[in-house]
Design an enzyme around this catalytic site. Structure first.
Site, PDB file in Angstrom:
ATOM      1  N   LEU A 203      11.786 -20.066  -4.563  1.00  0.00           N
ATOM      2  CA  LEU A 203      10.454 -19.274  -4.090  1.00  0.00           C
ATOM      3  C   LEU A 203       9.176 -19.250  -4.953  1.00  0.00           C
ATOM      4  O   LEU A 203       9.369 -19.078  -6.081  1.00  0.00           O
ATOM      5  CB  LEU A 203      11.088 -17.735  -3.870  1.00  0.00           C
ATOM      6  CG  LEU A 203      10.133 -16.745  -3.529  1.00  0.00           C
ATOM      7  CD1 LEU A 203       9.560 -16.833  -2.041  1.00  0.00           C
ATOM      8  CD2 LEU A 203      10.348 -15.254  -3.850  1.00  0.00           C
TER       9      LEU A 203
ATOM     10  N   SER B 149      -6.887  -5.672  -6.615  1.00  0.00           N
ATOM     11  CA  SER B 149      -7.903  -6.325  -5.808  1.00  0.00           C
ATOM     12  C   SER B 149      -9.443  -6.303  -6.762  1.00  0.00           C
ATOM     13  O   SER B 149      -9.338  -5.363  -7.745  1.00  0.00           O
ATOM     14  CB  SER B 149      -8.337  -5.520  -4.590  1.00  0.00           C
ATOM     15  OG  SER B 149      -8.984  -4.303  -4.805  1.00  0.00           O
ATOM     16  N   THR B 150     -10.211  -6.992  -6.464  1.00  0.00           N
ATOM     17  CA  THR B 150     -11.512  -7.010  -7.088  1.00  0.00           C
ATOM     18  C   THR B 150     -12.129  -5.385  -6.858  1.00  0.00           C
ATOM     19  O   THR B 150     -13.229  -5.178  -7.831  1.00  0.00           O
ATOM     20  CB  THR B 150     -12.422  -7.915  -6.665  1.00  0.00           C
ATOM     21  OG1 THR B 150     -12.676  -8.011  -5.267  1.00  0.00           O
ATOM     22  CG2 THR B 150     -12.293  -9.458  -7.275  1.00  0.00           C
ATOM     23  N   GLU B 151     -11.778  -4.671  -6.088  1.00  0.00           N
ATOM     24  CA  GLU B 151     -12.193  -3.401  -5.837  1.00  0.00           C
ATOM     25  C   GLU B 151     -11.452  -2.409  -6.752  1.00  0.00           C
ATOM     26  O   GLU B 151     -12.005  -1.326  -6.821  1.00  0.00           O
ATOM     27  CB  GLU B 151     -12.368  -2.965  -4.321  1.00  0.00           C
ATOM     28  CG  GLU B 151     -13.399  -4.012  -3.317  1.00  0.00           C
ATOM     29  CD  GLU B 151     -12.785  -5.290  -3.084  1.00  0.00           C
ATOM     30  OE1 GLU B 151     -11.732  -5.397  -3.024  1.00  0.00           O
ATOM     31  OE2 GLU B 151     -13.732  -6.221  -2.863  1.00  0.00           O
TER      32      GLU B 151
ATOM     33  N   HIS C 274       2.956   3.578  -8.815  1.00  0.00           N
ATOM     34  CA  HIS C 274       2.897   2.198  -9.184  1.00  0.00           C
ATOM     35  C   HIS C 274       4.310   1.590  -9.777  1.00  0.00           C
ATOM     36  O   HIS C 274       4.732   0.496  -9.435  1.00  0.00           O
ATOM     37  CB  HIS C 274       1.692   1.978 -10.023  1.00  0.00           C
ATOM     38  CG  HIS C 274       0.375   2.276  -9.241  1.00  0.00           C
ATOM     39  ND1 HIS C 274       0.129   1.996  -7.940  1.00  0.00           N
ATOM     40  CD2 HIS C 274      -0.467   2.841  -9.781  1.00  0.00           C
ATOM     41  CE1 HIS C 274      -1.137   2.211  -7.646  1.00  0.00           C
ATOM     42  NE2 HIS C 274      -1.535   3.203  -8.528  1.00  0.00           N
TER      43      HIS C 274
ATOM     44  N   ASP D 160       0.752  -1.267  -0.096  1.00  0.00           N
ATOM     45  CA  ASP D 160      -0.084  -0.090  -0.096  1.00  0.00           C
ATOM     46  C   ASP D 160       0.933   1.350   0.074  1.00  0.00           C
ATOM     47  O   ASP D 160       1.979   1.268   0.422  1.00  0.00           O
ATOM     48  CB  ASP D 160      -1.036   0.165   1.338  1.00  0.00           C
ATOM     49  CG  ASP D 160      -2.203   0.944   1.235  1.00  0.00           C
ATOM     50  OD1 ASP D 160      -2.302   1.579   0.176  1.00  0.00           O
ATOM     51  OD2 ASP D 160      -2.789   1.108   2.102  1.00  0.00           O
TER      52      ASP D 160
ATOM     53  N   SER E 154      -8.470  -5.460   4.076  1.00  0.00           N
ATOM     54  CA  SER E 154      -8.873  -4.946   2.582  1.00  0.00           C
ATOM     55  C   SER E 154      -9.198  -6.356   1.839  1.00  0.00           C
ATOM     56  O   SER E 154      -8.802  -6.229   0.865  1.00  0.00           O
ATOM     57  CB  SER E 154      -7.946  -4.175   2.003  1.00  0.00           C
ATOM     58  OG  SER E 154      -7.681  -3.027   2.770  1.00  0.00           O
TER      59      SER E 154
HETATM   60  C1  FPP Z   1      -1.520   0.268  -3.439  1.00  0.00           C
HETATM   61  O1  FPP Z   1      -1.134   1.669  -3.430  1.00  0.00           O
HETATM   62  C2  FPP Z   1      -1.399  -0.500  -4.461  1.00  0.00           C
HETATM   63  C3  FPP Z   1      -1.859  -1.214  -5.460  1.00  0.00           C
HETATM   64  C4  FPP Z   1      -3.536  -0.920  -5.750  1.00  0.00           C
HETATM   65  C5  FPP Z   1      -1.061  -1.578  -6.645  1.00  0.00           C
HETATM   66  C6  FPP Z   1      -0.116  -2.415  -6.341  1.00  0.00           C
HETATM   67  C7  FPP Z   1       1.013  -2.920  -7.539  1.00  0.00           C
HETATM   68  C8  FPP Z   1       2.255  -2.780  -7.678  1.00  0.00           C
HETATM   69  C9  FPP Z   1       2.978  -2.427  -6.443  1.00  0.00           C
HETATM   70  C10 FPP Z   1       2.780  -3.318  -8.865  1.00  0.00           C
HETATM   71  C11 FPP Z   1       2.505  -4.630  -8.812  1.00  0.00           C
HETATM   72  C12 FPP Z   1       3.281  -5.383  -9.988  1.00  0.00           C
HETATM   73  C13 FPP Z   1       2.721  -6.235 -10.803  1.00  0.00           C
HETATM   74  C14 FPP Z   1       3.738  -7.284 -11.761  1.00  0.00           C
HETATM   75  C15 FPP Z   1       1.225  -6.635 -10.814  1.00  0.00           C
HETATM   76  P1  FPP Z   1      -2.460   2.697  -3.488  1.00  0.00           P
HETATM   77  O2  FPP Z   1      -2.512   3.247  -4.920  1.00  0.00           O
HETATM   78  O3  FPP Z   1      -3.497   2.415  -3.013  1.00  0.00           O
HETATM   79  O4  FPP Z   1      -1.748   3.862  -2.546  1.00  0.00           O
HETATM   80  P2  FPP Z   1      -2.575   4.891  -1.899  1.00  0.00           P
HETATM   81  O5  FPP Z   1      -3.235   4.143  -0.779  1.00  0.00           O
HETATM   82  O6  FPP Z   1      -1.356   5.818  -1.067  1.00  0.00           O
HETATM   83  O7  FPP Z   1      -3.549   5.854  -2.734  1.00  0.00           O
END
Ligand code: FPP
Length: 253
Positions: free
Chosen positions: A141, A75-77, A47, A30, A206
């Site tokens: 892993l 997530s689905t959300e 991201h 997060d 969540s």
């Molecule tokens: C939450 O942060 C993060 C996500 C919804 C996406 C997480 C994805 C990655 C770290 C990359 C994953 C890589 C692959 C290959 C799928 P947020 O956007 O909710 O942060 P905020 O709460 O500060 O807005």
């Protein structure tokens, strides 16, 4: 036994010996958005940096001998986010596996996915399926991405499946056990997480692995996912090893 800083005299907490490595670590990654906002950058930059952290933490997990690393990637959300952000998130598996595949192979990492991947855009699905296929014979892993994952949906699907088995006379209602339910979940091939880490200060799960986290240790860390370094990870693992896991019983020593 892992003795990373054996020559240092006064080891800080993240430098101390890790002697109890969890078998399965699950992470809610997060804070990408807030990380970007605090730097006046677009959310997608957060991201992108989050993806770099995925690579770093995977390599460390592999070198420490962690057997399963489950990462909550979408997530689905999350479909309710702006289209531009959803599209970017959906492009990340392709971006990541393009650049990261040689290292995944070098480190013997096996990529797996939990979630409803049929609903992903075709390119995302192809990138994910390719990575699963390319790494299928790796024995190190297990790197498990939760993609279009929602725990309540997973449980509802399991209930439907079990109900159908009862209707088909394959299963008696009285013989439904916790083991049978576990075997109907996406995670049927994995042990439950020993440790759940959530970055960025929020203290909630969540809709992530609600059944599987029943006896996991939870650790909430303040730093945003793009700032989650090896030092932060080792600190989290050190705190984990200080926890006394009793699974509802007593520890009388
Ligand atoms: C939450 O942060 C993060 C996500 C919804 C996406 C997480 C994805 C990655 C770290 C990359 C994953 C890589 C692959 C290959 C799928 P947020 O956007 O909710 O942060 P905020 O709460 O500060 O807005």
């Amino acid at each position: 036994m892992f003795n990373f800083f054996k020559n240092s005299k006064k080891a800080s907490i993240e430098e101390k010996n890790l002697i109890k490595i969890p078998k399965h670590v699950a992470i809610i990654m997060d804070g990408n958005g807030r990380w970007a906002k605090s730097r006046n950058l677009p959310r997608i930059k957060g991201h992108y940096e989050g993806m770099q952290t995925v690579k770093k933490i995977t390599k460390i997990a592999s070198s420490l001998g962690i057997e399963y690393l489950t990462l909550y990637a979408f997530s689905t959300e999350n479909w309710s986010r702006p289209t531009r952000e959803v599209n970017y998130l959906m492009s990340l598996p392709e971006k990541m596996f393009d650049s990261f595949m040689p290292e995944l192979m070098e480190n013997n990492v096996k990529v797996q996915v939990i979630g409803d991947i049929d609903k992903l855009p075709i390119n995302t699905k192809m990138a994910v399926n390719n990575a699963i296929k390319k790494t299928e014979n790796n024995t190190g892993l297990k790197l498990i991405f939760a993609l279009n994952y929602g725990s309540k949906k997973e449980i509802v699907d399991a209930i439907k499946n079990i109900a159908q088995d009862c209707i088909d006379n394959k299963l008696l209602v009285d013989s439904i056990t916790e083991e049978i339910v576990s075997k109907k979940l996406y995670t049927k091939d994995y042990p439950d997480p020993d440790l759940l880490i959530r970055t960025s200060g929020e203290q909630r799960v969540s809709n992530f692995l609600l059944w599987q986290l029943a006896y996991s240790e939870f650790l909430f860390v303040d730093c945003a996912w793009p700032d989650f370094t090896e030092k932060e990870f080792r600190k989290a693992l050190f705190y984990y090893q200080m926890r006394d896991r009793r699974y509802g019983g007593l520890n009388e020593n």
